[in-house]
Motif scaffolding. Structure first.
Motif, PDB file in Angstrom:
ATOM      1  N   LEU A 118       4.276  -0.467  -2.299  1.00  0.00           N
ATOM      2  CA  LEU A 118       3.438   0.731  -2.227  1.00  0.00           C
ATOM      3  C   LEU A 118       2.362   0.592  -3.288  1.00  0.00           C
ATOM      4  CD1 LEU A 118       3.114   3.441  -0.741  1.00  0.00           C
ATOM      5  CD2 LEU A 118       4.426   4.501  -2.572  1.00  0.00           C
TER       6      LEU A 118
ATOM      7  N   PHE B 274       9.608   4.439  -3.361  1.00  0.00           N
ATOM      8  CA  PHE B 274       8.767   4.350  -2.168  1.00  0.00           C
ATOM      9  C   PHE B 274       8.713   5.708  -1.476  1.00  0.00           C
ATOM     10  CE2 PHE B 274       8.515   4.215   2.428  1.00  0.00           C
ATOM     11  CZ  PHE B 274       7.237   3.704   2.585  1.00  0.00           C
TER      12      PHE B 274
ATOM     13  N   GLU C 106       5.941  -0.156   5.712  1.00  0.00           N
ATOM     14  CA  GLU C 106       7.065  -0.220   4.788  1.00  0.00           C
ATOM     15  C   GLU C 106       8.212   0.694   5.214  1.00  0.00           C
ATOM     16  OE1 GLU C 106       7.537  -2.428   2.353  1.00  0.00           O
ATOM     17  OE2 GLU C 106       5.638  -3.330   2.941  1.00  0.00           O
TER      18      GLU C 106
END
Length: 191
Positions: free
Chosen positions: A4, A14, A52
């Motif tokens: 990130l 995250f 992600e």
């Protein structure tokens, strides 16, 4: 581990960081200057959040139920915001056009000019009432080219005119702009 802001972070960080980014973008996305000043950065951040979140959800170390719910929330929220980002650069340009509504209940046409252009559409003002979703035909008065579009947004001005943004229904390069450069064919007039 996840990534990130170009840093490696744990799942917990995250999730917290992704939510901070999504809250910021969500609070600013309605502002016109946001798209010109921060649109590219927001696009990259949203893509990173989606990528992600998917990677974490599919990792060998299975997330717990709360983390899965948060990852799904991040994925859906980032996807929704990404869809609301402008697809291309806007440039100021005044090109004479004829805008036509062929609505069976209220057909009309009006000569006007563009305020801003993008590869995907244009912004203009007219004296007719418009609503999001209205279908219009745009005819360039300088070369006769025509293309259909859909009103993406419309707002009444104090002058009694309506300012509207129109999104083209095809990917045709109607303005003669290159998508990668978004350079106008005609320069903007100063009003």
């Amino acid at each position: 581990m996840a990534s990130l802001d170009e840093r490696e972070v744990c799942r917990t960080h995250f999730l917290a960081g992704a939510y901070r980014h999504l809250e910021f973008i969500s609070g600013q996305i309605q502002e016109p200057e946001f798209h010109t000043q921060q649109g590219e950065v927001a696009s990259r951040l949203l893509e990173e959040c989606m990528r992600e979140a998917t990677n974490i959800a599919c990792a060998a170390e299975v997330p717990n139920n709360l983390e899965r719910a948060q990852l799904l929330d991040i994925l859906l929220w980032a996807s929704e915001l990404y869809g609301r980002l402008r697809r291309g650069t806007r440039v100021s340009a005044c090109i004479p056009i004829l805008v036509r509504s062929e609505d069976a209940d209220r057909p009309w046409e009006e000569k006007t000019e563009t305020l801003q252009l993008s590869v995907h559409g244009f912004c203009f003002r007219c004296r007719h009432e418009l609503h999001a979703g209205d279908v219009l035909t745009c005819v360039r008065l300088d070369n006769g080219r025509r293309l259909g579009g859909r009103v993406a947004w419309a707002r009444a001005k104090d002058s009694g005119e309506t300012e509207a943004g129109v999104e083209f229904v095809t990917d045709e390069d109607f303005w003669g702009m290159e998508a990668s450069l978004a350079a106008p064919v005609l320069p903007s007039k100063h009003r």
